[in-house]
Structure formats: C-alpha cells, structure tokens
Design a protein around this motif. Structure first.
Motif, PDB file in Angstrom:
ATOM      1  N   LYS A   1      30.817 -21.518  21.311  1.00  0.00           N
ATOM      2  CA  LYS A   1      30.224 -20.448  22.117  1.00  0.00           C
ATOM      3  C   LYS A   1      29.138 -19.807  21.263  1.00  0.00           C
TER       4      LYS A   1
ATOM      5  N   SER B   1      23.625 -21.187  16.313  1.00  0.00           N
ATOM      6  CA  SER B   1      22.723 -20.802  17.395  1.00  0.00           C
ATOM      7  C   SER B   1      21.560 -19.999  16.832  1.00  0.00           C
TER       8      SER B   1
ATOM      9  N   ILE C   1      25.917 -17.236  20.178  1.00  0.00           N
ATOM     10  CA  ILE C   1      25.680 -15.805  20.299  1.00  0.00           C
ATOM     11  C   ILE C   1      24.932 -15.534  21.612  1.00  0.00           C
ATOM     12  N   SER C   2      25.372 -14.520  22.329  1.00  0.00           N
ATOM     13  CA  SER C   2      24.756 -14.195  23.609  1.00  0.00           C
ATOM     14  C   SER C   2      23.264 -13.910  23.436  1.00  0.00           C
ATOM     15  N   GLY C   3      22.472 -14.525  24.290  1.00  0.00           N
ATOM     16  CA  GLY C   3      21.026 -14.322  24.231  1.00  0.00           C
ATOM     17  C   GLY C   3      20.297 -15.370  23.411  1.00  0.00           C
ATOM     18  N   HIS C   4      21.022 -16.133  22.625  1.00  0.00           N
ATOM     19  CA  HIS C   4      20.391 -17.206  21.857  1.00  0.00           C
ATOM     20  C   HIS C   4      20.155 -18.400  22.771  1.00  0.00           C
ATOM     21  N   ASN C   5      18.999 -19.015  22.614  1.00  0.00           N
ATOM     22  CA  ASN C   5      18.657 -20.114  23.511  1.00  0.00           C
ATOM     23  C   ASN C   5      18.652 -21.474  22.833  1.00  0.00           C
TER      24      ASN C   5
ATOM     25  N   SER D   1      26.274 -20.469  27.438  1.00  0.00           N
ATOM     26  CA  SER D   1      27.324 -19.850  26.632  1.00  0.00           C
ATOM     27  C   SER D   1      28.394 -20.836  26.180  1.00  0.00           C
TER      28      SER D   1
ATOM     29  N   ASP E   1      28.483  -7.862  17.963  1.00  0.00           N
ATOM     30  CA  ASP E   1      28.464  -9.236  18.474  1.00  0.00           C
ATOM     31  C   ASP E   1      29.490 -10.048  17.715  1.00  0.00           C
TER      32      ASP E   1
END
Lengths: 118, 113
Positions: A24, A94, A26-30, A73, A1
């Motif tokens: 941007k 994030s 981290i992918s999947g962080h909400n 994102s 990542d």
C-alpha cells in the motif's frame, strides 16, 4: 501518514507454491516501485508503475514473476511457481514524482517482506 | 545508464567520532539528485539526506552532511558525533529525471562504544 505498508513481513513457503506480496503506497503518491535485495546482487529494481501503469518491467526476472497495480492504493507482486533462488527481501517504495519536477523524485520505502522459499 | 560505486564495503568508527563514507557515480546527465539511504538491522530503508546536482551548497541534516564534488562525480557522506544507532548499511543512490534510482553496493558501518 502511515508510510508505505507491506505485507506480510515474513513469508516462508515451499518450492512450487504461489507467493503474493502486497503493498500500500503513501496516499497521494503516483509512482510505485518493487525492488529485490539479496547479498549477491544488492538492490535490484524489478518493476516501476506510474499512475497505476507499468512503465519499466525490464528487471522482472522471468515469467514466474508478475506485478499488478489495480488502483492507486494497492499493488501486488506474485511469484508462481516459487523457487529457492527467489529467497530475498522484497521492498516496495512510492514516490510523489511528476514529470519535469525532479524535486519530487524521492522514494519512500516500506519495511520489506523477507521471503524464504524452501 | 548510470553507475554508482561505493568502494568501502565495511567501516567502523568509535562512538562520538566522525566518519566519512565514499560514493562515486558516473552519468552523462546534467540534472539529477543524489541520495544517501540508511538500512539498520531492522532492514527499513530510511532516507538520510539528498543533494540536488544544480546546487553547489552541500546538504546538511543535523549530524549528517555531504561533500558533493560534481566535476569529480563524488558524493561522500560525513557523520559527525557518531552514535550507536548509526550502525547500519548505507546506500548511495543516483536519481535521474525519469524517477528512477540507481543504488550503490552499500557500506556497512559499525559504531563501536
């Protein structure tokens, strides 16, 4: 990542100009956070988003500051008009946090944007 | 609201020696996490270690360990076998159930060769 990505790394602008900082997560962080760091005030939370919705913006200094998170994102922090006292390092962080799951309360920080307003 | 206090603005240690950074906090919550973040000259904030408040066992990550005293609301960081790369600002942080972090003012650590 790739981690949290912030741009630009450095920004030099003149008083009165508009400044836009980008993040941007981290992918999947909400959850996404914007912080400001100065020598005088340390690390200050400016605003916090959860699932793209602003949850707490009590740290936003004044109406010159605005933040958006149009999707999961991408987020921006805008200063308009900028002033010399806005000079600081701005961090985005994030987190994968979900309500009731304290174990996911970990914030991962980007490298920061150093803003200089002349 | 929580407060986090780091009473040592600056510290120094000789390479290979051990150093302890202090942190105290104040809260009325019973369920929380505590963190130490490192900020080297590159200014990247790096998570060093974290401790769950409900765990009595102190967290350890390689050369980094904590001494968590819940009753005293104390959370110190011990760095063993200090290395030049440990030179950085260290921030203690309190994490509440609402996903927020409250940071201390930081301790600047200098590791000397």
């Amino acid at each position: 990542d790739a981690g949290v990505i912030q741009s630009p790394r450095h920004e030099v602008t003149e008083m009165g100009q508009e400044v836009t900082l980008r993040c941007k997560p981290i992918s999947g962080h909400n959850s996404l956070f914007w912080y400001r760091q100065t020598m005088m005030r340390g690390l200050e939370l400016l605003i916090y988003f959860n699932n793209n919705v602003p949850i707490d913006d009590s740290g936003m200094p004044e109406d010159r500051f605005s933040a958006k998170m149009p999707n999961a994102s991408f987020s921006t922090l805008k200063i308009q008009p900028s002033e010399p006292r806005d000079s600081a390092v701005y961090f985005c962080a994030s987190s994968p946090w979900t309500s009731g799951d304290l174990a996911k309360n970990i914030q991962y920080f980007g490298a920061g944007t150093r803003l200089s307003v002349l | 609201a929580q407060t986090v206090t780091q009473s040592q603005p600056e510290m120094s240690v000789q390479e290979a020696e051990t150093v302890t950074l202090s942190c105290t906090y104040d809260t009325s919550e019973s369920n929380y996490y505590l963190f130490w973040y490192k900020q080297p000259p590159s200014r990247q904030m790096i998570l060093v270690i974290r401790q769950e408040a409900y765990k009595q066992q102190n967290a350890t990550e390689n050369r980094f360990s904590v001494n968590f005293q819940k009753a005293a609301k104390s959370f110190s960081l011990k760095i063993s076998d200090s290395q030049l790369g440990d030179t950085a600002m260290y921030f203690c942080a309190f994490g509440d159930a609402g996903n927020m972090l409250t940071f201390g003012g930081g301790t600047r650590l200098m590791v000397k060769p």
